[in-house]
Scaffold this active site. Structure first.
Site, PDB file in Angstrom:
ATOM      1  N   ARG A  45       0.826  -1.209   0.000  1.00  0.00           N
ATOM      2  CA  ARG A  45       0.000   0.000   0.000  1.00  0.00           C
ATOM      3  C   ARG A  45       0.861   1.260   0.000  1.00  0.00           C
ATOM      4  O   ARG A  45       1.013   1.933  -1.020  1.00  0.00           O
ATOM      5  CB  ARG A  45      -0.945   0.008   1.210  1.00  0.00           C
ATOM      6  CG  ARG A  45      -2.134   0.993   1.062  1.00  0.00           C
ATOM      7  CD  ARG A  45      -1.821   2.442   1.321  1.00  0.00           C
ATOM      8  NE  ARG A  45      -1.323   2.708   2.665  1.00  0.00           N
ATOM      9  CZ  ARG A  45      -0.951   3.914   3.085  1.00  0.00           C
ATOM     10  NH1 ARG A  45      -1.004   4.968   2.266  1.00  0.00           N
ATOM     11  NH2 ARG A  45      -0.489   4.090   4.311  1.00  0.00           N
ATOM     12  N   HIS A 314      10.399   7.452   7.357  1.00  0.00           N
ATOM     13  CA  HIS A 314      10.870   7.543   5.983  1.00  0.00           C
ATOM     14  C   HIS A 314      12.355   7.907   6.014  1.00  0.00           C
ATOM     15  O   HIS A 314      12.849   8.477   6.984  1.00  0.00           O
ATOM     16  CB  HIS A 314      10.062   8.583   5.205  1.00  0.00           C
ATOM     17  CG  HIS A 314       8.701   8.102   4.804  1.00  0.00           C
ATOM     18  ND1 HIS A 314       8.253   8.103   3.502  1.00  0.00           N
ATOM     19  CD2 HIS A 314       7.689   7.582   5.543  1.00  0.00           C
ATOM     20  CE1 HIS A 314       7.029   7.610   3.445  1.00  0.00           C
ATOM     21  NE2 HIS A 314       6.657   7.298   4.684  1.00  0.00           N
ATOM     22  N   CYS A 345       5.470  10.115  -0.482  1.00  0.00           N
ATOM     23  CA  CYS A 345       4.164  10.716  -0.192  1.00  0.00           C
ATOM     24  C   CYS A 345       3.832  11.745  -1.259  1.00  0.00           C
ATOM     25  O   CYS A 345       4.623  12.667  -1.491  1.00  0.00           O
ATOM     26  CB  CYS A 345       4.165  11.375   1.190  1.00  0.00           C
ATOM     27  SG  CYS A 345       2.610  12.204   1.600  1.00  0.00           S
ATOM     28  N   ASN A 354       9.981   4.558   2.511  1.00  0.00           N
ATOM     29  CA  ASN A 354      10.029   4.101   3.896  1.00  0.00           C
ATOM     30  C   ASN A 354      11.389   3.479   4.191  1.00  0.00           C
ATOM     31  O   ASN A 354      12.141   3.117   3.286  1.00  0.00           O
ATOM     32  CB  ASN A 354       8.953   3.033   4.119  1.00  0.00           C
ATOM     33  CG  ASN A 354       7.559   3.563   3.892  1.00  0.00           C
ATOM     34  OD1 ASN A 354       6.972   4.195   4.753  1.00  0.00           O
ATOM     35  ND2 ASN A 354       7.006   3.294   2.705  1.00  0.00           N
TER      36      ASN A 354
END
Length: 406
Positions: A45, A314, A345, A354
Site C-alpha cells: 500500500r 521515511h 508521499c 520508507n
C-alpha cells in the site's frame, strides 16, 4: 573521552552489576517479549501508492503472497481511497476479495490491513467482507480480535523508563519467532489447513492543520469527527483499528518544529475513540534523533503506553535507522517498513521511501532482537518488486544480501 549521547546508547543496563540484576529479574517470557519486535510491512500500500506507472493486480497479489511467507505477520494490503486521487489503489476491492476467498497459503497467522479514509470507504470494505462470508457466518464482516496479532506471549505492561532503557540483548536465534496464541479469528477460506488470517482497517490523521487540509481536505477536528462513525462500526464488529498520524517530526508546509504535545493530544483522542494502535509517521523523513527522542518522551510523560505505539520512518535524509534505534531505547517494539525502501508521499515533495524492511531487520537482528522475519526472503522480494518497477532496490542490506546469494 566524551560520554556517548543518550540517543545513541545501545540498550543495556548502566553497569555490569545492574546488568546481572536486570537479567535475573526477568522471567524467560518477559525477556522474550522485550526482545521481540513486530514488523508491519507497508510495501503493497504505502510502498506502491506513489508509483506513476500502474502496477497490475496480478503483481500486487503476487507481492502479497510472497510477503506472506517471509515471517512478516502484518501486511498493509490496500486502501479504499478515491481512485481519482490515488489511482494506484483502484483495485484494492479486488485485493480484499482475493484475500478473503483465496488467502495465500502460509504457516503463520497474517493480519491484512486496509486504509479507510471515510465512512463511504468503510461501507465498501464491509460490503465486500460480508459478501465473502459463508452463509453460516454472522453478517458482521471480518472478525478481528483487538489483541495485537503479531505479539509475543506476553507484552510488558509498563513501558521502560526513558532514563534507563531496557536490555536489548539475546542469545537466541534472531530469526526465531516466539510461540504465542494469535488471538485473531479466522477469515473465510476454502481450506481448513490455513492458519488464522484476519483483515483490519487503518485510518489516518495529521499532526498539522496544513497537511491535514492538503492530504484529506479537512481540518484535524473535522477528521476526528469523520472517523467517529467508522471506529464505532468497527468496534461493533470487533475489527481491529490502527490509526496513523502523519508529519509528526516535520511538515512540508509548516516546517520541522511540529509540536510533540499536539501529537500526544491527538494520539490520546484516537486511543480514547477506540484505536488499538497509533503509528507515528515521519512522513517527510526529516526527523532527527533529538526530535524523535523529544517526541517519545512527550508521549511517555502524557501517559501513552509504548505498547499502544508504532513508528513509521521515511529515509529521505538517511536518518530512519538512527531514529529507529532511538525508538528502541524508548521501548517501542512495533516498526513499519517497506521492502526495497519503496514509498513516498504525494503530498510531501521530495520525501523518499520508507525505511527498507531489509535494512531494519538487519539492524534489529544485529542488536540481538527477534522479528521472526527471514531477511534473505525479504531481500529477494525487494529485488523482485524493484525490478518490476524498473529500478534497483533502495535497500543497502538488500543489495549486499542479493550479491552474496549470486
Amino acid at each position: 573521552m566524551l560520554a556517548p549521547k543518550p540517543w545513541i546508547r545501545i540498550l543495556r543496563c548502566p553497569s555490569s552489576f545492574h546488568e546481572i540484576v536486570c537479567q535475573r529479574s526477568l522471567t524467560t517470557t518477559a525477556r522474550r517479549a522485550a526482545e521481540h519486535v513486530r514488523i508491519v510491512e507497508v510495501g503493497p500500500r504505502d510502498g506502491l501508492q506513489n508509483e506513476r506507472s500502474t502496477v497490475p493486480l496480478e503483481v500486487k497479489l503476487e507481492f502479497i503472497r510472497r510477503l506472506s511467507n517471509t515471517g512478516v505477520r502484518d501486511i498493509e494490503a490496500g486502501a479504499f481511497v478515491s481512485s481519482k486521487w490515488v489511482p494506484q489503489m483502484a483495485n484494492s476491492s479486488q485485493i480484499l476479495e482475493h484475500l478473503l476467498s483465496q488467502p495465500p497459503p502460509t504457516t503463520d497467522p497474517i493480519a491484512y490491513s486496509f486504509l479507510i479514509p471515510n465512512l463511504k470507504g468503510f461501507e465498501k470494505f464491509l460490503s465486500i467482507a460480508q459478501a465473502s462470508q459463508p452463509s453460516e457466518e454472522t453478517e458482521e464482516g471480518p472478525i478481528v480480535s483487538p489483541e495485537i496479532p503479531n505479539g509475543p506471549p506476553t507484552t510488558p505492561t509498563t513501558p521502560p523508563p526513558v532514563e534507563e532503557p531496557a536490555s536489548n540483548t539475546s542469545t537466541q536465534d534472531p530469526n526465531e519467532m516466539p510461540s504465542r496464541t494469535s488471538g485473531v479469528d479466522q477469515i473465510s477460506t476454502s481450506s481448513s489447513s490455513y492458519p488464522h488470517q484476519s483483515t483490519e482497517i487503518s485510518i489516518f490523521a495529521a499532526a498539522t492543520e496544513s497537511f491535514s487540509k492538503a492530504n484529506i481536505n479537512c481540518t484535524i477536528a473535522e477528521s476526528i469527527e469523520r472517523f467517529r462513525p467508522i471506529m464505532s462500526l468497527a468496534k461493533e464488529r470487533n475489527i481491529r483499528i490502527r490509526a496513523y498520524i502523519s508529519v509528526v517530526l516535520g511538515c512540508p508546509y509548516e516546517g520541522p518544529n511540529v509540536s510533540p504535545a499536539k501529537v500526544a493530544e491527538l494520539s490520546r483522542t484516537l486511543l480514547e475513540m477506540g484505536a488499538d494502535e497509533i503509528s507515528l509517521g515521519d512522513t517527510t523523513g526529516t526527523g532527527t534523533a533529538p526530535r524523535t527522542q523529544e517526541l517519545l518522551k512527550t508521549m511517555y510523560s502524557s501517559g501513552i503506553a509504548n505498547k499502544d505505539l508504532a513508528v513509521h520512518f521515511h529515509d529521505t535524509y538517511g536518518q530512519a535507522l538512527v531514529n529507529s534505534v532511538v525508538a528502541l531505547e524508548h521501548g517501542i517494539r512495533v516498526f513499519d517498513s517497506s521492502v526495497g525502501g519503496l514509498g513516498g508521499c504525494p503530498y510531501s515533495k521530495g520525501a523518499t521511501g520508507n525505511v527498507a524492511t531489509e535494512d531494519l531487520v538487519y539492524c534489529l537482528h544485529s542488536l540481538g532482537l527477534q522479528t521472526g522475519v527471514n531477511i534473505e526472503s525479504v531481500a529477494k522480494i525487494g529485488g523482485w518488486i524493484s525490478e518490476i518497477l524498473g529500478r534497483e532496490t533502495d535497500s543497502r542490506a538488500g543489495k549486499a544480501i542479493l550479491a552474496n546469494l549470486q
